[in-house]
Design a protein around this motif. Structure first.
Motif, PDB file in Angstrom:
ATOM      1  N   SER A 113       6.210 -11.336  -1.071  1.00  0.00           N
ATOM      2  CA  SER A 113       6.624 -10.757  -2.040  1.00  0.00           C
ATOM      3  C   SER A 113       7.659  -9.617  -2.036  1.00  0.00           C
ATOM      4  O   SER A 113       7.683  -9.127  -1.017  1.00  0.00           O
ATOM      5  N   LYS A 115      10.203  -6.728  -3.983  1.00  0.00           N
ATOM      6  CA  LYS A 115      10.460  -5.861  -5.179  1.00  0.00           C
ATOM      7  C   LYS A 115      11.724  -5.091  -4.969  1.00  0.00           C
ATOM      8  O   LYS A 115      12.133  -4.992  -3.743  1.00  0.00           O
ATOM      9  N   SER A 132       1.480  -3.888  -5.166  1.00  0.00           N
ATOM     10  CA  SER A 132       1.535  -4.617  -3.758  1.00  0.00           C
ATOM     11  C   SER A 132       0.320  -4.708  -3.287  1.00  0.00           C
ATOM     12  O   SER A 132       0.049  -5.649  -2.513  1.00  0.00           O
ATOM     13  N   PHE A 150       5.849  -8.256   2.652  1.00  0.00           N
ATOM     14  CA  PHE A 150       6.401  -7.616   1.596  1.00  0.00           C
ATOM     15  C   PHE A 150       7.505  -6.928   1.921  1.00  0.00           C
ATOM     16  O   PHE A 150       7.778  -6.293   2.934  1.00  0.00           O
ATOM     17  N   THR A 186       5.663  -5.894   6.987  1.00  0.00           N
ATOM     18  CA  THR A 186       6.701  -5.125   5.655  1.00  0.00           C
ATOM     19  C   THR A 186       7.781  -4.759   6.117  1.00  0.00           C
ATOM     20  O   THR A 186       8.241  -4.570   7.272  1.00  0.00           O
TER      21      THR A 186
END
Length: 265
Positions: A113, A115, A132, A150, A186
């Protein structure tokens, strides 16, 4: 990354529009292909359709050239078979996942994902992390062996203008991978950009702690995939990672191997 961000920003993209995040998605997908993952298994693909099952691509490749071209045109119009985005069923709800490595027989193996945030960090940060965290729990609940990641792109003004928000971002990115059932990896990406201008785009890796760097992110993501699959899968990725030839043929579940029927008297 800088070129892709520049194109999006030059076209007027903002964090809210989603187009800036798509530039990050395209870059991450390309890095996964460079790591050795099959191009058709990595979504978004380099060309339309952006999502295409590996098995469908294998089928098309076996067709005569003229028939293949005709079916490909039809496929571009079929959003059911070849959608523009990847949607994955989690434990509680269907989630649109930004970058995916998947195959029908293997299921989702990487789900990333992304952002982006360019301003108002203090106001928006809590909502982004709440989303998240919930998304990771949802996907992990149904796909416990997938590598889930992420990536968060932030404008460098967070570092100079909102240092408290910067520290919160670093802290939360670490916490998002602290539990075994959340994220495997991450990463923070911090870059200089001005809305509406394609000039002066500059990624700032020196502003990111080593454990949240993008190269560490790819190392952790690839390691998670390889450790959860047998040696005869993702052989190219393993060879790239270890810088050696691995004498094991790739097992592709999409290609059925011939078997000899046993005769019974």
């Amino acid at each position: 990354m800088e070129r892709l961000i520049g194109v999006s920003i030059g076209q007027g993209a903002t964090s809210q529009s989603g187009r800036l995040a798509k530039a990050v998605d395209a870059w991450i997908a390309n890095e996964l292909r460079r790591a050795g993952f099959s191009p058709d298994d990595v979504w978004p693909r380099l060309e339309a359709p952006r999502v295409l099952p590996h098995e469908v691509s294998t089928f098309l490749a076996k067709l005569p050239k003229t028939l293949r071209a005709d079916l490909y045109k039809r496929l571009l119009k079929d959003k059911t078979t070849a959608p523009s985005s990847a949607k994955v069923l989690g434990r509680a709800y269907v989630k649109q996942v930004d970058v995916v490595v998947a195959q029908w027989a293997r299921g989702p193996e990487i789900m990333i994902s992304t952002k982006t945030m360019g301003s108002s960090f203090g106001n928006n940060m809590p909502n982004r992390f709440e989303e998240s965290y919930g998304d990771a729990k949802n996907l992990r609940g149904r796909h416990p062996l997938a590598a889930i990641g992420f990536v968060f792109l932030l404008n460098s003004s967070i570092y100079s203008e909102e240092p408290a928000s910067y520290e919160r971002a670093v802290d939360m990115m670490r916490k998002l991978r602290a539990e075994f059932d959340v994220y495997d990896a991450t990463a923070l990406i911090i870059a200089d950009w001005t809305h509406g201008s394609a000039e002066g785009i500059n990624v700032r890796p020196e502003l990111v702690p080593e454990d949240l760097s993008i190269h560490r992110f790819f190392e952790d993501t690839v390691e998670a995939v390889l450790s959860r699959t047998p040696i005869d899968m993702h052989v190219m990725v393993r060879q790239e990672r270890e810088a050696r030839e691995i004498p094991v043929p790739e097992q592709d579940p999409a290609i059925e191997t011939s078997t000899t029927d046993l005769e019974v008297d």
